[in-house]
Design a protein around this motif. Sequence first.
Motif, mmCIF file in Angstrom:
data_model
loop_
_atom_site.group_PDB
_atom_site.id
_atom_site.type_symbol
_atom_site.label_atom_id
_atom_site.label_comp_id
_atom_site.label_asym_id
_atom_site.label_seq_id
_atom_site.Cartn_x
_atom_site.Cartn_y
_atom_site.Cartn_z
ATOM 1 N N GLY A 111 -15.104 82.062 15.070
ATOM 2 C CA GLY A 111 -15.602 83.373 14.667
ATOM 3 C C GLY A 111 -16.771 83.904 15.455
ATOM 4 N N GLY A 112 -17.293 83.153 16.424
ATOM 5 C CA GLY A 112 -18.438 83.623 17.208
ATOM 6 C C GLY A 112 -18.149 83.590 18.694
ATOM 7 N N TRP A 113 -19.142 83.145 19.456
ATOM 8 C CA TRP A 113 -19.011 83.048 20.914
ATOM 9 C C TRP A 113 -19.438 81.656 21.367
ATOM 10 C CZ3 TRP A 113 -19.805 87.424 18.282
ATOM 11 C CH2 TRP A 113 -19.054 88.552 18.652
ATOM 12 N N LEU A 114 -19.027 81.294 22.587
ATOM 13 C CA LEU A 114 -19.257 79.941 23.070
ATOM 14 C C LEU A 114 -19.609 79.974 24.563
ATOM 15 C CD1 LEU A 114 -18.914 77.096 21.637
ATOM 16 C CD2 LEU A 114 -16.792 76.896 22.952
ATOM 17 N N PRO A 115 -20.831 80.392 24.910
ATOM 18 C CA PRO A 115 -21.226 80.367 26.323
ATOM 19 C C PRO A 115 -21.082 78.964 26.890
ATOM 20 C CG PRO A 115 -23.137 80.693 24.880
ATOM 21 C CD PRO A 115 -21.923 80.858 24.037
ATOM 22 N N LEU A 116 -20.484 78.884 28.087
ATOM 23 C CA LEU A 116 -20.019 77.595 28.593
ATOM 24 C C LEU A 116 -20.113 77.544 30.109
ATOM 25 C CD1 LEU A 116 -16.648 75.919 27.606
ATOM 26 C CD2 LEU A 116 -16.987 76.624 29.961
ATOM 27 N N ILE A 117 -20.394 76.355 30.627
ATOM 28 C CA ILE A 117 -20.246 76.116 32.058
ATOM 29 C C ILE A 117 -19.246 74.982 32.230
ATOM 30 C CG2 ILE A 117 -22.588 76.907 32.576
ATOM 31 C CD1 ILE A 117 -21.765 73.241 33.123
ATOM 32 N N CYS A 118 -18.535 75.003 33.347
ATOM 33 C CA CYS A 118 -17.524 73.988 33.603
ATOM 34 C C CYS A 118 -17.623 73.505 35.038
ATOM 35 C CB CYS A 118 -16.128 74.558 33.349
ATOM 36 S SG CYS A 118 -14.784 73.417 33.756
ATOM 37 N N THR A 119 -17.687 72.199 35.209
ATOM 38 C CA THR A 119 -17.582 71.615 36.533
ATOM 39 C C THR A 119 -16.187 71.018 36.670
ATOM 40 O OG1 THR A 119 -18.343 69.395 35.917
ATOM 41 C CG2 THR A 119 -20.039 71.036 36.454
#
Length: 489
Positions: free
Chosen positions: A292-300
């Motif tokens: 129901g929200g947001w999920l700021p993410l980084i991916c290597t």
Amino acid sequence: MFLGIDCGTQGTKALILDADSGEVLGQGSAAHHMISGENGRREQDTSDWLTAFEQATAQALAQAGIDGQRILGIGVSGQQHGLVLLDADGQALRPAKLWCDTESTPQNERLLAELGGERGSLERLGLVIAPGYTVSKLLWTREHHPDVFARIAHVLLPHDYLNFWLTGQVRAEYGDASGTGYFNVRERQWDLALLHHIDPSGRLEAALPQLIESHQPVGTIRPGIAARLGINPLAVVASGGGDNMMGAIGTDNIHPGVITMSMGSSGTVYAYSDRPAVLDEPAVASFCSSSGGWLPLICTMNLTNVTTAVRELLQLDISGFNKAVAQAPIGAQGILMLPFLNGERVPALPQATGSVLGLTTDNLNAANLCRAAVEGTTFGLRYGLDLLRAGGLQTHAIRLIGGGSKSPVWRQLVADVMDTPVVCTEQPEAAALGAAIQAAWCVGQDARGLAALCKRCVRLDETSHTQPVAANVLAYQGAYQRYRQHIPL
């Protein structure tokens, strides 16, 4: 009872959850075959996923010792960004291009230019499209396989495809959809104009699945598939989501303040936000969550794939590899590995290759090479964590999941490099657990909602708590800065 499925790059994992007690009763797994080729081709045959789904489910049910008729719901987690194209009969038109496929890098560059570069992409979509995202794979298909493109009836992500196989319904949910590159994460809707740019005929727009909320079910399992799996034919199939979104649920990362770090073939770091957390940093993907929200993410794109490659090269088992890492000093006596075997996403170096720097006759030994592999991949995660911290996200503690988290040596290294306490969850298969929890949420297993289910079903492994060591933190500052000096800004 609920069945959680995680269809990942290396294989499919299944998990049986008793949502009343919070206990995991049984697990199973089955491997996938990778189709690799020149120019960064990374694909899988969707039939492999179905075979693995059946095998893993059968193992999980057998280990749990329960009748599949007791399964009330199924949740599916899938590797993000993959492209599954179906014809009008629901048959896959070609192998699925995966998140780690970089063959469409030229197409991504042209699409990014059409959006107005990184700044334009951020303003329009809320994130900067990258070669691994789905959108460039569509343009690549049109240009390289026009015959296939002409027959497209449905455009799906991997978890959407499995939900379709289970139910016959074509649906998508906001979390996984936000990783396609043709989705506006602020407004939570498809960017139809971008798809029209790829195909003015409107074929792609017509092929999009219907969006549903995270707590909504896709439908009921089809009788034939239920019989094939040995599952209750009335079982509800939840909306499911991307592996990172399900991993967030499986680590109780559904409210601000928790950081999840996944250490699998790729490495991810993400945190929940209750608002659109669109940062100015292009490398941060401000996806929607599946809660129901947001999920700021980084991916290597390089983590345990690198350490596995080095371990196998040196003919070491996992125990021997960890012992070698522990024997070498911090900084590996000056050896620095830039472990970009698959190119890299964070930092943004899609065409990069791996390098080993600083070799001398004095430091060239197996222990230093092993430690350099672990340090180099961990420095990539630190680089991404710094970006999240710079964007205002709090990181008081890190919850580790994935294969790399099982190593006490690596856990200590992460705590020291990040200068943050770390802890593992009792259940390392967080994405499969999150999918099972979400299925319980979808069928209303607990009237108090998702938070209550996570509180009961997600447990921390108290024996894994690892605190940073001050002397190590100081030593790693220099080693990490050396890594940064070799990363183009």
